[in-house]
Write a protein that holds these residues in place. Structure first.
Motif, mmCIF file in Angstrom:
data_model
loop_
_atom_site.group_PDB
_atom_site.id
_atom_site.type_symbol
_atom_site.label_atom_id
_atom_site.label_comp_id
_atom_site.label_asym_id
_atom_site.label_seq_id
_atom_site.Cartn_x
_atom_site.Cartn_y
_atom_site.Cartn_z
ATOM 1 N N SER A 240 0.856 -1.176 0.000
ATOM 2 C CA SER A 240 0.000 0.000 0.000
ATOM 3 C C SER A 240 0.896 1.232 0.000
ATOM 4 O O SER A 240 1.970 1.230 0.607
ATOM 5 N N CYS A 313 -8.238 0.514 5.964
ATOM 6 C CA CYS A 313 -9.573 -0.092 6.018
ATOM 7 C C CYS A 313 -9.476 -1.596 5.763
ATOM 8 O O CYS A 313 -8.428 -2.115 5.372
ATOM 9 N N GLU A 314 -10.584 -2.301 5.951
ATOM 10 C CA GLU A 314 -10.593 -3.755 5.924
ATOM 11 C C GLU A 314 -10.137 -4.330 4.592
ATOM 12 O O GLU A 314 -9.386 -5.296 4.541
ATOM 13 N N ARG A 315 -10.565 -3.717 3.482
ATOM 14 C CA ARG A 315 -10.243 -4.302 2.174
ATOM 15 C C ARG A 315 -8.758 -4.172 1.817
ATOM 16 O O ARG A 315 -8.271 -4.824 0.893
ATOM 17 N N GLU A 316 -8.019 -3.330 2.555
ATOM 18 C CA GLU A 316 -6.598 -3.154 2.256
ATOM 19 C C GLU A 316 -5.720 -4.177 2.967
ATOM 20 O O GLU A 316 -4.587 -4.425 2.553
ATOM 21 N N VAL A 317 -6.200 -4.747 4.055
ATOM 22 C CA VAL A 317 -5.395 -5.688 4.838
ATOM 23 C C VAL A 317 -5.270 -7.015 4.085
ATOM 24 O O VAL A 317 -6.264 -7.584 3.646
ATOM 25 N N GLY A 318 -4.033 -7.476 3.935
ATOM 26 C CA GLY A 318 -3.805 -8.738 3.232
ATOM 27 C C GLY A 318 -4.426 -9.907 3.968
ATOM 28 O O GLY A 318 -4.206 -10.090 5.168
ATOM 29 N N ASP A 319 -5.222 -10.717 3.243
ATOM 30 C CA ASP A 319 -5.907 -11.866 3.835
ATOM 31 C C ASP A 319 -5.594 -13.104 3.005
ATOM 32 O O ASP A 319 -6.091 -13.270 1.891
ATOM 33 N N ASN A 347 -8.641 -10.121 -4.731
ATOM 34 C CA ASN A 347 -9.594 -9.780 -3.672
ATOM 35 C C ASN A 347 -9.016 -9.963 -2.270
ATOM 36 O O ASN A 347 -9.750 -10.013 -1.292
ATOM 37 N N GLY A 349 -6.504 -8.039 -0.792
ATOM 38 C CA GLY A 349 -5.862 -6.880 -0.191
ATOM 39 C C GLY A 349 -4.396 -6.772 -0.589
ATOM 40 O O GLY A 349 -3.951 -7.365 -1.576
#
Length: 919
Positions: A240, A313-319, A347, A349
């Motif tokens: 990011s 925000c949530e969508r940026e955190v790698g999952d 999808n 992050g």
């Protein structure tokens, strides 16, 4: 009990037997044997069979007892340690087919240990543990090799005997350094076959329970070795980026460092870079949702607007759970072919994707970024077997990782030979004792060798080099203080392979494989049919087991010679040309830079006839052309040459034919540092090739680089650690820092006054190895072993490596004015300096006035002497060092009056100073 080993048997050692038997009276005989000396200590076994025959001999007055005797020399030894602590001897049987059988009839119930030695050295996996149970005990028991030993990537098998009980009450578990898949099969005959697949070396705990209770002997401990396993890895970044407020110049950018702190307190280094818009961007991997704090500092102080806040925000955190993988390459594979699978992180992050593949061969990995945002990853193994594919995103395994892939197909028919030797710890060296470091360098002249020793207080002194025998040299010095010394050995002003060396005076502060060094031409190149030699130094690593393996197109004949001083000579000879891998392990762990890749050329042919003339000497500068001549001496073929720079880049040399016998070779070095010029004839190195040449004045010296700081001691996961690399007085070069550990680490390197600061944040507890190289040579102490403690902040998998490379600039020590000189740290006591002589009390005009100073017992420091009179400094002043910190001083004065004489040992006055002298 029955055990079996496959061994490569050496030719039967010769032995002569004399005075076999003499008979002096009935029922009495004497047998004496003599044996030729052997390198390896052997056991001699004697068997006899009595023949029932009592017939007298003509002319004899006694009746002999006849018997026939057979003798055998065996190199195998075995013993069994019983639960009671007693030691029993099993029966060793040579099967005459390259294997031996060990048979043992147990006398006690319980856990036993079987120790097996070959030529006095333990075989791989020894001691082996096994459990003995009574046949009538009624217990469920287990047996098989998988309970005691195994090899990573190969199935480990054992059998459970249920003694007629149902297999339904059985539970099995395997715990160890890696996830191990377990498979079992009920054989319907009262036994169950179990198989598990370990993917990393280490000790595994195998638990077998029946009815929720451990069976007798459980848990078992299996030693899994990483023999022959090879690993490759790639990383693909996905970070990011946010823009930092304020105007920052490019000069400022180099001096800044940044870190980001997550809501949980996890702090990691992040990276600053110039954005396309011209602003400065901060690049980082988001791990948590919420408000993060970014600190940007210059020389430890916050810049304007720092620290500032960044919201994730949530969508940026790698999952990792949202990463999708597909493809047959994660299920099965083929040798010598690209096995492909796809990875979709669109999808998931932001986060870095890392792929590592471990197996019987080092698989070549390729990564292709497709237009739709997905990645195609392919790998090409060269040997069949089981491979482990670790796939991580944002430091966590994706679903299903690690994947176990069975690769089938033809292998490369590579052959492997290995020897193993026990290394004893050398005695502790004391202050004032004679210290010795030996090395072998055939084909050189001792006139061009030089050595020096730098003490822990940074005092450097020359050391003596002696030629022990042809090609074998030893460095001698007498230490004056305890601690780690640096021994630099140079040939033609360039460090020999392995130099600079670490040499500890007093007790060793650490031990292990990371302190073993190896160097020599045999780890760089070889010729078919000729011995390739190298040195191994294990002194600093303490005692342990050294394993040497050579793998390649043909089997190697390996020879080992122990020098009994913590070093040894190793040589190997092969019969086929091609690429070989020389592996060196100490206590089952690779030493630094192992395995070494060596290209063995075909038979030298005519290449040995060529000779080099007019090779450049003296001051060689970068960005200028140089040349030398090569005489063919009747050889027929083609000459080619290339120059390899310190950074690893290579460039072709320009070759011109002068006449039928002479070539001109022209090269153009573009960097400062040690270059290697490879000259080959018909693809084979000519004598002494590659030629090493020093380019530039300020050549990077790894012996002058030092690393210090808390980041090289014990660190904690999730907490930023750092250390300083001091490059003052080390010239200009390429600084490479890599950290090898249980997971990748966020790491950066920024310029500071005395050199460079490296910051990193470990995510998993365990051992991390920090390698620091200057112009591709280890500095003293590298690699450093650092233990991380704390919570697990990432998923465990294969070892991963993080690297940063910096082109350094000339550094000046504090207080120096463009000198670049780094003052040593002295340990001295001025109160122990003794001075005497008439020149300390009275002086005469126009005469040489004298006195002496003895600082023999005052440690090491710099002597400062000065004299001031009624009209200024005295006319002449001479100080001469007479050796061992003894000085003779003479001075001449022209004016009458009172003079002041100052004598300092370092920063302190000696007793009596300042002296008042009447003239």
């Amino acid at each position: 009990m029955h055990f079996s080993w496959l061994t490569e048997k050496p030719p039967t050692p010769l032995a002569t037997w004399a005075d076999h038997s003499y008979f002096f009276r009935p029922q009495y005989y004497k047998v004496t044997v003599s044996e030729r000396d052997h390198v390896e200590k052997t056991n001699v076994y004697f068997n006899e069979t009595i023949i029932p025959e009592n017939q007298g001999l003509n002319g004899s007055d006694f009746m002999p007892l006849n018997f026939k005797s057979s003798f055998s020399i065996v190199t195998h030894q075995a013993e069994v340690r019983m639960p009671s602590g007693k030691v029993d001897k099993p029966v060793i049987q040579d099967n005459r087919d390259g294997t031996v059988s060990v048979k043992y009839d147990p006398r006690e119930e319980g856990s036993h240990e079987l120790v097996v030695k070959y030529n006095g050295e333990p075989v791989q996996g020894s001691p082996f543990k096994f459990h003995v149970d009574s046949i009538t005990s009624g217990y469920v028991t287990a047996y098989g090799p998988g309970l005691t030993h195994g090899v990573t990537g190969e199935p480990a098998n054992f059998t459970i005997s249920t003694k007629g009980a149902s297999a339904g009450g059985l539970t099995m578990a395997v715990e160890g350094p890696s996830k191990a898949d377990i498979n079992y099969h009920d054989n319907k005959d009262g036994t169950v076959s179990v198989q598990y697949l370990p993917t990393a070396p280490g000790e595994y705990q195998v638990s077998v329970r029946f009815g929720d209770k451990h069976i007798k002997g459980s848990p078992y401990f299996a030693k899994i070795t990483g023999e022959g396993r090879k690993r490759n890895q790639i990383s693909v970044g996905s970070c990011s980026e946010v823009t930092m407020p304020g105007d920052i110049t490019d000069d400022d950018l180099r001096a800044l460092n940044a870190s980001i702190q997550a809501p949980s307190g996890l702090e990691e280094p992040c990276f600053l870079k110039r954005m396309p818009t011209g602003n400065i961007g901060i690049s980082f991997t988001p791990r948590e949702i919420g408000e993060h704090l970014v600190s940007v500092k210059r020389l430890g102080k916050h810049i304007n607007n720092s620290p500032f806040k960044v919201t994730v925000c949530e969508r940026e955190v790698g999952d990792a759970k949202k990463v999708k993988v597909s493809g047959n390459g994660l299920k099965e594979g083929q040798t010598h072919a690209d096995n492909i699978f796809s990875v979709d992180t669109r999808n998931a992050g932001f986060g870095g994707l890392s792929v590592s593949i471990e197996g019987p061969s080092k698989a070549e990995i390729q990564c292709t970024d497709k237009d739709d945002g997905t990645l195609n990853i392919s790998y090409k193994p060269t040997e069949p077997g089981y491979y482990i594919v670790n796939l991580k995103f944002a430091d966590h395994h994706v679903e299903g990782s690690p994947f176990t892939v069975k690769v089938s197909g033809e292998g490369s028919n590579r052959k492997r030979e290995k020897i193993q030797r026990e290394r004893d710890a050398v005695p502790i060296t004391e202050i004032g004792s004679q210290c010795k470091l030996t090395f072998k360098m055939p084909g050189i002249t001792s006139f061009d060798l030089a050595a020096c020793v730098t003490s822990p207080s940074n005092v450097t002194e020359d050391a003596e080099i002696q030629e022990v025998e042809d090609g074998l040299y030893s460095v001698h010095f007498v230490p004056k203080e305890l601690g780690v010394h640096t021994v630099s050995v140079r040939y033609s002003e360039m460090h020999i392979p392995g130099s600079p060396f670490q040499f500890t005076v007093g007790p060793l502060r650490d031990s292990g494989s990371h302190l073993v060094k190896a160097g020599g031409s045999g780890l760089e190149r070889g010729i078919v049919g000729e011995a390739a030699e190298f040195n191994v130094w294990t002194r600093e690593a303490g005692g342990g087991s050294l394993a040497i393996s050579v793998e390649g197109p043909s089997k190697a004949d390996i020879e080992f010679k122990d020098r009994k001083d913590g070093s040894c000579d190793v040589s190997y000879k092969v019969t086929e040309p091609g690429e070989y891998r020389v592996g060196l392990k100490f206590n089952d762990r690779h030493i630094p830079d192992s395995p070494f890749k060596v290209y063995v050329s075909p038979d030298a042919g005519d290449a040995h006839k060529l000779e080099v003339q007019q090779f450049p000497q003296g001051n060689i500068q970068a960005d200028a052309p140089y040349q030398f001549m090569v005489r063919k001496n009747g050889a027929k073929g083609e000459l080619d040459a290339k120059i390899v720079a310190p950074s690893g880049t290579d460039d072709d040399c320009f070759i011109q034919v002068i006449d039928g016998e002479m070539y001109s070779v022209r090269f153009y070095p573009r960097e400062n540092g040690i270059h290697a010029i490879h000259v080959k004839f018909n693809g084979v190195h000519i004598p002494d090739s590659p030629f090493r040449i020093k380019v530039g004045k300020d050549v990077a010296d790894p012996a002058a680089v030092h690393a210090t700081g808390n980041g090289l001691d014990e660190v904690k996961t999730g907490h930023k650690a750092d250390f300083i690399i001091n490059t003052c007085n080390a010239g200009v070069g390429t600084l490479a820092v890599s950290i090898d550990g249980p997971s990748k680490v966020a790491m950066d390197c920024t310029e500071v006054e005395e050199g460079y600061k490296v910051r990193y944040t470990p995510l998993l507890p365990g051992e991390h190895y920090i390698t620091v190289k200057y112009n591709n040579m280890h500095i003293v102490g590298s690699p450093f072993k650092v233990n991380a403690t704390g919570d697990k902040l990432a998923d465990e998998g294969a070892q991963e490596t993080s690297t940063v490379i910096v082109e350094t600039v000339q550094k000046v020590a504090k207080g120096g004015k463009n000198t670049g000189v780094h003052l040593p740290t002295f340990k001295s006591d001025a109160s122990k300096v003794v001075s005497k002589g008439m020149g300390l009390k009275k002086a005469y005009i126009g005469k040489q006035n004298q006195f002496s100073i003895s600082a023999t017992d005052a440690g090491n420091n710099i002597l400062y002497v000065g004299m001031y009179g009624p009209r200024g400094p005295c006319e002449e002043f001479h100080v001469k060092h007479a050796g061992h910190n003894n000085y003779n001083v003479q001075y001449l004065v022209r004016d009458r009056g009172q003079y002041v004489l100052l004598i300092k040992w370092g920063e302190e006055h000696i007793p009596g100073s300042p002296f008042q002298i009447d003239v």
